[in-house]
Design a protein around this motif. Sequence first.
Motif, PDB file in Angstrom:
ATOM      1  N   LEU A  69       0.823  -1.205   0.000  1.00  0.00           N
ATOM      2  CA  LEU A  69       0.000   0.000   0.000  1.00  0.00           C
ATOM      3  C   LEU A  69       0.860   1.259   0.000  1.00  0.00           C
ATOM      4  CD1 LEU A  69      -2.749  -1.137   2.527  1.00  0.00           C
ATOM      5  CD2 LEU A  69      -3.016  -0.829   0.057  1.00  0.00           C
ATOM      6  N   ASN A  70       1.946   1.237   0.776  1.00  0.00           N
ATOM      7  CA  ASN A  70       2.836   2.400   0.794  1.00  0.00           C
ATOM      8  C   ASN A  70       3.461   2.629  -0.578  1.00  0.00           C
ATOM      9  OD1 ASN A  70       2.364   2.912   3.495  1.00  0.00           O
ATOM     10  ND2 ASN A  70       4.108   1.733   4.208  1.00  0.00           N
ATOM     11  N   THR A  71       3.893   1.524  -1.227  1.00  0.00           N
ATOM     12  CA  THR A  71       4.478   1.645  -2.572  1.00  0.00           C
ATOM     13  C   THR A  71       3.453   2.199  -3.552  1.00  0.00           C
ATOM     14  OG1 THR A  71       5.982  -0.218  -2.179  1.00  0.00           O
ATOM     15  CG2 THR A  71       5.543   0.369  -4.473  1.00  0.00           C
ATOM     16  N   PHE A  72       2.229   1.694  -3.458  1.00  0.00           N
ATOM     17  CA  PHE A  72       1.183   2.130  -4.384  1.00  0.00           C
ATOM     18  C   PHE A  72       0.867   3.613  -4.201  1.00  0.00           C
ATOM     19  CE2 PHE A  72      -3.230   3.043  -5.381  1.00  0.00           C
ATOM     20  CZ  PHE A  72      -3.320   2.578  -6.681  1.00  0.00           C
ATOM     21  N   TRP A  73       0.498   4.007  -2.980  1.00  0.00           N
ATOM     22  CA  TRP A  73       0.052   5.384  -2.771  1.00  0.00           C
ATOM     23  C   TRP A  73       1.192   6.390  -2.918  1.00  0.00           C
ATOM     24  CZ3 TRP A  73      -4.570   6.442  -3.731  1.00  0.00           C
ATOM     25  CH2 TRP A  73      -5.631   5.615  -3.330  1.00  0.00           C
ATOM     26  N   GLU A  74       2.378   6.027  -2.454  1.00  0.00           N
ATOM     27  CA  GLU A  74       3.508   6.946  -2.619  1.00  0.00           C
ATOM     28  C   GLU A  74       3.857   7.114  -4.095  1.00  0.00           C
ATOM     29  OE1 GLU A  74       6.810   5.742  -0.255  1.00  0.00           O
ATOM     30  OE2 GLU A  74       5.708   5.890   1.648  1.00  0.00           O
ATOM     31  N   GLY A  75       3.791   5.999  -4.837  1.00  0.00           N
ATOM     32  CA  GLY A  75       4.132   6.055  -6.248  1.00  0.00           C
ATOM     33  C   GLY A  75       3.152   6.883  -7.043  1.00  0.00           C
ATOM     34  N   VAL A  76       1.865   6.603  -6.872  1.00  0.00           N
ATOM     35  CA  VAL A  76       0.859   7.294  -7.680  1.00  0.00           C
ATOM     36  C   VAL A  76       0.732   8.762  -7.274  1.00  0.00           C
ATOM     37  CG1 VAL A  76      -1.178   6.785  -6.269  1.00  0.00           C
ATOM     38  CG2 VAL A  76      -1.403   6.968  -8.749  1.00  0.00           C
ATOM     39  N   SER A  77       0.920   9.053  -6.001  1.00  0.00           N
ATOM     40  CA  SER A  77       0.822  10.450  -5.559  1.00  0.00           C
ATOM     41  C   SER A  77       2.040  11.257  -5.986  1.00  0.00           C
ATOM     42  CB  SER A  77       0.655  10.519  -4.039  1.00  0.00           C
ATOM     43  OG  SER A  77       1.787   9.985  -3.378  1.00  0.00           O
ATOM     44  N   ARG A  78       3.201  10.617  -5.963  1.00  0.00           N
ATOM     45  CA  ARG A  78       4.421  11.323  -6.365  1.00  0.00           C
ATOM     46  C   ARG A  78       4.398  11.696  -7.843  1.00  0.00           C
ATOM     47  NH1 ARG A  78       7.497   7.630  -5.019  1.00  0.00           N
ATOM     48  NH2 ARG A  78       8.005   6.757  -7.063  1.00  0.00           N
ATOM     49  N   LEU A  79       3.734  10.880  -8.639  1.00  0.00           N
ATOM     50  CA  LEU A  79       3.696  11.107 -10.084  1.00  0.00           C
ATOM     51  C   LEU A  79       2.504  11.939 -10.534  1.00  0.00           C
ATOM     52  CD1 LEU A  79       4.720   7.482 -11.129  1.00  0.00           C
ATOM     53  CD2 LEU A  79       6.146   9.542 -11.262  1.00  0.00           C
ATOM     54  N   SER A  80       1.733  12.435  -9.577  1.00  0.00           N
ATOM     55  CA  SER A  80       0.558  13.251  -9.898  1.00  0.00           C
ATOM     56  C   SER A  80       0.658  14.596  -9.201  1.00  0.00           C
ATOM     57  CB  SER A  80      -0.730  12.545  -9.452  1.00  0.00           C
ATOM     58  OG  SER A  80      -0.830  11.263 -10.019  1.00  0.00           O
ATOM     59  N   ASP A  81       0.131  15.624  -9.849  1.00  0.00           N
ATOM     60  CA  ASP A  81       0.109  16.955  -9.257  1.00  0.00           C
ATOM     61  C   ASP A  81      -1.191  17.168  -8.488  1.00  0.00           C
ATOM     62  OD1 ASP A  81       2.565  17.654 -10.361  1.00  0.00           O
ATOM     63  OD2 ASP A  81       1.615  18.268 -12.255  1.00  0.00           O
ATOM     64  N   CYS A  82      -1.153  18.048  -7.499  1.00  0.00           N
ATOM     65  CA  CYS A  82      -2.364  18.429  -6.785  1.00  0.00           C
ATOM     66  C   CYS A  82      -3.305  19.172  -7.737  1.00  0.00           C
ATOM     67  CB  CYS A  82      -2.039  19.339  -5.594  1.00  0.00           C
ATOM     68  SG  CYS A  82      -1.483  18.456  -4.127  1.00  0.00           S
TER      69      CYS A  82
END
Length: 481
Positions: free
Chosen positions: A217-230
């Motif tokens: 879950l940490n890998t998923f959410w950190e990955g997708v959030s890091r690659l997306s802008d607010c």
Amino acid sequence: MINHSSLSDHDFNRGKFITPINKVLAGNMKDNPWFQLRLPEYLWLALILKYYGREDGLVKCNLLLRKVSEYKSLIELPKFSSILNLPDDEQKKLFIQFSEIIDNEAVAPLTAIFTYTDARCFATHFFTQISLEERIESINEVISKLSYHQTEFATDLRFLVVYYLLLVGQLHTSKENLELLMQYPTLTHSNETMRMIRPMIRAIEVGLPNDINNDYLNTFWEGVSRLSDCELFKIDIKPEHNGAEMYISKIKEFLQYYTELFTSTRPLDNRMLVILGIATYSYKRLLEVVEHNLYQTIVGRSVVRVLIENYIMLKYLLKNESSHKDIWTEYQYYGIGQYKLIVEKHRESGKDLSDSHVMYDYMDLLVNEYKDEEFIDMDTSYFNNDAIRIKAQKVDEKELYGLYYDYDSAFEHGLWGAIRESSLLKCNSPSHQYHCVPDIENEQKLKDIWCDCEKIMDKIMKVLEDEYGLPNYFKTEVTND
């Protein structure tokens, strides 16, 4: 349509309203939210449903889940983390079988998150030339569609989870329920029978034992959030204070009349002094709103709260006047006693606070204005031992208190609801879990307070009119407006 429990359905116990469902569950409900913890595990299936559409997607997923079920001793639920935890040789074998059923592009978006470093077999087998931006956009689109667990798309995905349990022989249910479940892929969502099947699917899925893989879950959410802008958004609320300057001018005219009446005919009337003092203080708070453009601000809500409290206090004093020798003087010395307490604390502290906004020397003069402070008690309870809520009830203003005062008090006390509404902007990016961002640029504007200010000030002025009258020319002027 969601059916919400009413306030009367709640149990009130020790100052806390307990919801009907929490009363039944009594703390036994597992904290295992769909969006944060379960959706990421089943996203691979959701991507396939999106890629092929519902009808073909359910067929493809059925075939894939049959392949996955061959590893039922290692994969209890069709979680992507469980697939990635298979030995490398088994992963390679399974992914080859996947490619015989689906196009690699269907699940390729996940290679943006689960890269060669984290998931070597998966990334190697499913990597395509699709750009990183497109892969992340595809994931965000699916997450957005699944963010609410009761949508048709989310229920399709949850059906696949339940169906997997049937494949591995872990779901035991009645023959009737089984027959309904097996109809699900063949029925459209508009079919009336689906109204019975969908709640059953959701109830089964939410009740499944669900071990949480925090690393995944940490890998998923950190990955997708890091690659997306607010994607910040704010509510565009228009101001609603037309005619505020004219209104405040009329209130001033009324108060000038009552002030002249007081100074010329009743200069020693304590009763009128208190009533007029409360009204004038209310006017000055209202004047600050107009002069400093506080209509859509946090501090503006403090003004509404004060106006309500002033109005309730006025009605309370009048209602209880006959049961006191001199409630007006009592009220004055109650407030002066609060000032005395502050002055005494300052004296005992021994600190030089001359740079403070609190003028302790001037406060000391006010305390001793009419009576030596040695004869003034300091009451730490609310005036006459009735809290503002009780006072509101006693003067038939329970609704005014419950619908407005409580709300504005949240801003006064810095409670989280007020902080969330006024000081945090919502991020509309599903990959950021719709988090909040501090509004340091002051973009969020609150609903205009002016309409409520007028209503409450009108009530205060009506008290003055009822007690001391109002010349006809004032009334005509108001009517013409």
